[in-house]
Design an enzyme around this catalytic site. Structure first.
Site, short mmCIF file in Angstrom:
data_model
loop_
_atom_site.label_atom_id
_atom_site.label_comp_id
_atom_site.label_asym_id
_atom_site.label_seq_id
_atom_site.Cartn_x
_atom_site.Cartn_y
_atom_site.Cartn_z
N TYR A 112 66.59 81.38 63.96
CA TYR A 112 66.37 80.16 64.78
C TYR A 112 67.71 79.62 65.26
O TYR A 112 67.86 79.27 66.44
CB TYR A 112 65.64 79.11 63.93
CG TYR A 112 65.40 77.80 64.65
CD1 TYR A 112 64.36 77.67 65.57
CD2 TYR A 112 66.20 76.68 64.40
CE1 TYR A 112 64.13 76.47 66.23
CE2 TYR A 112 65.97 75.47 65.05
CZ TYR A 112 64.94 75.37 65.96
OH TYR A 112 64.72 74.17 66.62
N1 NAP Z 1 61.44 68.45 65.45
C1 NAP Z 1 62.69 68.74 65.18
O1 NAP Z 1 63.22 68.35 64.12
C2 NAP Z 1 63.51 69.53 66.18
C3 NAP Z 1 64.89 69.58 65.96
C4 NAP Z 1 65.68 70.28 66.86
C5 NAP Z 1 65.10 70.92 67.96
N2 NAP Z 1 63.76 70.85 68.14
C6 NAP Z 1 63.22 71.53 69.32
O2 NAP Z 1 62.40 70.63 70.04
C7 NAP Z 1 61.46 71.36 70.83
C8 NAP Z 1 60.09 70.72 70.66
O3 NAP Z 1 59.68 70.87 69.31
P1 NAP Z 1 58.90 69.72 68.51
O4 NAP Z 1 59.76 69.29 67.41
O5 NAP Z 1 58.36 68.74 69.46
O6 NAP Z 1 57.74 70.56 67.80
P2 NAP Z 1 56.26 70.91 68.27
O7 NAP Z 1 55.43 69.67 68.30
O8 NAP Z 1 55.84 72.05 67.43
O9 NAP Z 1 56.47 71.36 69.79
C9 NAP Z 1 56.75 72.66 70.20
C10 NAP Z 1 55.85 72.93 71.39
O10 NAP Z 1 56.19 74.18 71.98
C11 NAP Z 1 54.97 74.86 72.24
N3 NAP Z 1 55.19 76.30 72.31
C12 NAP Z 1 55.59 77.13 71.31
N4 NAP Z 1 55.64 78.38 71.76
C13 NAP Z 1 55.29 78.35 73.08
C14 NAP Z 1 55.15 79.31 74.09
N5 NAP Z 1 55.42 80.62 73.85
N6 NAP Z 1 54.79 78.91 75.33
C15 NAP Z 1 54.52 77.62 75.58
N7 NAP Z 1 54.60 76.65 74.66
C16 NAP Z 1 54.99 77.02 73.41
C17 NAP Z 1 54.07 74.46 71.11
O11 NAP Z 1 52.71 74.68 71.45
P3 NAP Z 1 51.75 75.74 70.69
O12 NAP Z 1 50.80 74.90 69.91
O13 NAP Z 1 51.09 76.46 71.82
O14 NAP Z 1 52.61 76.63 69.83
C18 NAP Z 1 54.39 72.99 70.98
O15 NAP Z 1 53.60 72.20 71.86
C19 NAP Z 1 61.55 72.81 70.35
O16 NAP Z 1 62.32 73.56 71.28
C20 NAP Z 1 62.31 72.70 69.03
O17 NAP Z 1 63.01 73.88 68.70
C21 NAP Z 1 62.95 70.17 67.28
#
Ligand code: NAP
Length: 248
Positions: free
Chosen positions: A153
């Protein structure tokens, strides 16, 4: 002046959902995309009920044809594309490097890296002829530090930051800006899946200088700023929104 048109990948949950709401509050037209059509249509419907011009487009960011359709559909429906938020992302099961495999690599890099490449490719196809546009990639604090048991990751988010800077240099004279937001631990489903037990959650929260996790809206506010004309001289940058985590 016409409303800015904003496209968000992975827009149905967490940071993507909060970003859709934040842009909607600013009066933007919003295209949310994701892989769950019922939820996506419901979100677009809620935004429209609140007076926002909104649409949902089914998009798996690993698929070139689907990302092409997302961008083309946005242009057909709203006429232009001003801001693209490449937020879709996935986690690798945690564990040391020696447990990683071609499958854990592909399942992480196909979404986090290929997905950003395909998204930027099609977004730039729309933005460069307009001589206007702002792309905001969602990286992570893991995009510029190491983290044990999360090497794949971490590597994928380092790639997002390299792609962001390279694309910014390619487009700086064309009126298109490319930046990244790097969230720290943020209260979403992804964080819940990462921290596991309540003890693990508290230990992680204590490791944040601000002693709390961020909210999705706090990340969204930085994304909205980078997308806006207020950030008109900012390109090729990674803005950390992490409660001080990367300052340690
Ligand atoms: N939360 C944290 O602590 C954190 C910290 C640093 C960075 N981030 C980054 O923030 C971003 C958003 O994450 P989040 O924290 O909001 O978590 P999240 O709620 O799990 O959101 C991730 C989203 O991406 C979608 N997704 C995954 N694979 C996909 C694909 N192949 N095509 C289209 N959509 C896809 C997921 O939908 P599905 O249900 O379809 O999988 C989900 O809606 C990510 O890039 C993550 O790496 C998060």
């Amino acid at each position: 002046m016409t409303n800015p048109v904003v496209l968000i990948t992975g827009g149905l949950t967490g940071i993507g959902w909060a970003t859709a709401q934040a842009f909607a509050r600013q009066g933007a037209d919003v295209v949310v995309s994701g892989r769950h059509d019922e939820e996506g249509e419901a979100l677009a419907g809620e935004l429209r009920s609140a007076g926002v011009r909104a649409a949902y487009v089914h998009t798996d960011v690993r698929r070139d044809d689907e990302v092409r359709r997302l961008v083309d559909g946005t242009i057909e429906r709203f006429g232009h594309l001003d801001v693209a938020v490449n937020n879709a992302g996935t986690q690798t099961p945690t564990g040391p490097l020696q447990e990683q495999s071609p499958d854990t690599y592909a399942s992480t890099f196909d979404t986090n890296v290929l997905g950003v490449i395909l998204s930027m490719k099609h977004e730039l196809r729309a933005m460069l002829p307009q001589h206007r546009g702002s792309i905001v990639n969602v990286s992570s604090v893991a995009g510029h530090i190491g983290m044990p048991d999360a090497a794949v990751y971490v590597a994928s988010k380092h790639a997002v930051e390299g792609l962001t800077k390279s694309a910014a240099l390619e487009t700086a004279t064309e009126g298109v800006r490319v930046n990244a937001v790097a969230p720290g631990a943020t209260q979403t489903g992804m964080l819940d899946r990462y921290v596991g037990t309540p003890e693990g959650r508290h230990a992680f929260e204590d490791s944040v200088p601000a002693r709390r996790f961020g909210t999705p809206d706090e990340i969204a506010q930085a994304i909205v700023f980078l997308g806006s004309d207020q950030a008109s001289y900012i390109t090729g940058q990674v803005v950390s929104v992490d409660g001080g985590y990367s300052a340690r």
